[in-house]
Write a protein that holds these residues in place. Structure first.
Motif, PDB file in Angstrom:
ATOM      1  N   TYR A 289       3.413  -0.937  -3.871  1.00 44.66           N
ATOM      2  CA  TYR A 289       4.230  -0.029  -4.670  1.00 44.66           C
ATOM      3  C   TYR A 289       4.132  -0.403  -6.138  1.00 44.66           C
TER       4      TYR A 289
ATOM      5  N   GLY B 153       8.054  -4.376  -3.230  1.00 42.00           N
ATOM      6  CA  GLY B 153       8.438  -3.835  -1.941  1.00 42.00           C
ATOM      7  C   GLY B 153       7.860  -4.640  -0.795  1.00 42.00           C
TER       8      GLY B 153
ATOM      9  N   ALA C 264      12.173   3.214   1.842  1.00 44.33           N
ATOM     10  CA  ALA C 264      11.334   4.235   1.220  1.00 44.33           C
ATOM     11  C   ALA C 264      10.565   5.073   2.244  1.00 44.33           C
TER      12      ALA C 264
ATOM     13  N   GLU D  57       9.269   0.739   5.293  1.00 44.71           N
ATOM     14  CA  GLU D  57       8.826   0.351   3.962  1.00 44.71           C
ATOM     15  C   GLU D  57      10.053   0.222   3.066  1.00 44.71           C
TER      16      GLU D  57
ATOM     17  N   GLU E 287      11.529  -0.626  -0.649  1.00 42.64           N
ATOM     18  CA  GLU E 287      11.086  -0.605  -2.039  1.00 42.64           C
ATOM     19  C   GLU E 287      12.236  -0.999  -2.949  1.00 42.64           C
TER      20      GLU E 287
END
Length: 126
Positions: free
Chosen positions: A47, A51, A96, A122, A124
């Motif tokens: 990212y 992240g 995310a 995920e 972030e």
């Protein structure tokens, strides 16, 4: 610092919305239907902001004769997990993305159905 405890709290709260019992470790005397938060692996995310990618195992257990209950449980779990998209897990990270990498359902000799979900989360940085 990776907010793992906050992530796991969010995962537990999200899975609890299914109205099934949720455990880190299922007690030996607990009867299905139950959901178990399994093992995970973590890697750095790709990212602009910092992240992490968490590959999370979730196991689902049912003693119902036939696949109706286990199929319903899998669908319900996936629906609730998707609802956690963009959820802030603390002041610095949010979820995310959420992807189902794999789901398998097996029937044991004693009639117990087990669904093994492999979910990618995920995280972030805000």
């Amino acid at each position: 610092m990776i907010p793992l405890n906050n992530y796991q709290r969010t995962l537990y709260q999200t899975l609890s919305k299914t109205n099934y019992k949720v455990y880190d470790e299922v007690p030996k005397d607990e009867e299905p239907p139950v959901i178990s938060i399994g093992d995970y692996t973590i890697t750095d995310g790709a990212y602009k902001n910092r992240g992490y990618i968490i590959n999370q195992k979730i196991d689902i257990y049912s003693c119902y004769e036939g696949k109706k209950e286990i199929n319903t449980m899998v669908s319900t779990v996936l629906k609730e997990l998707k609802s956690a998209l963009n959820f802030s897990i603390d002041d610095t990270f949010f979820i995310a993305d959420i992807k189902l990498l794999e789901s398998s359902v097996s029937r044991m000799e004693d009639g117990l159905y087990i669904a093994n979900l492999n979910i990618l989360f995920e995280l972030e940085e805000v």
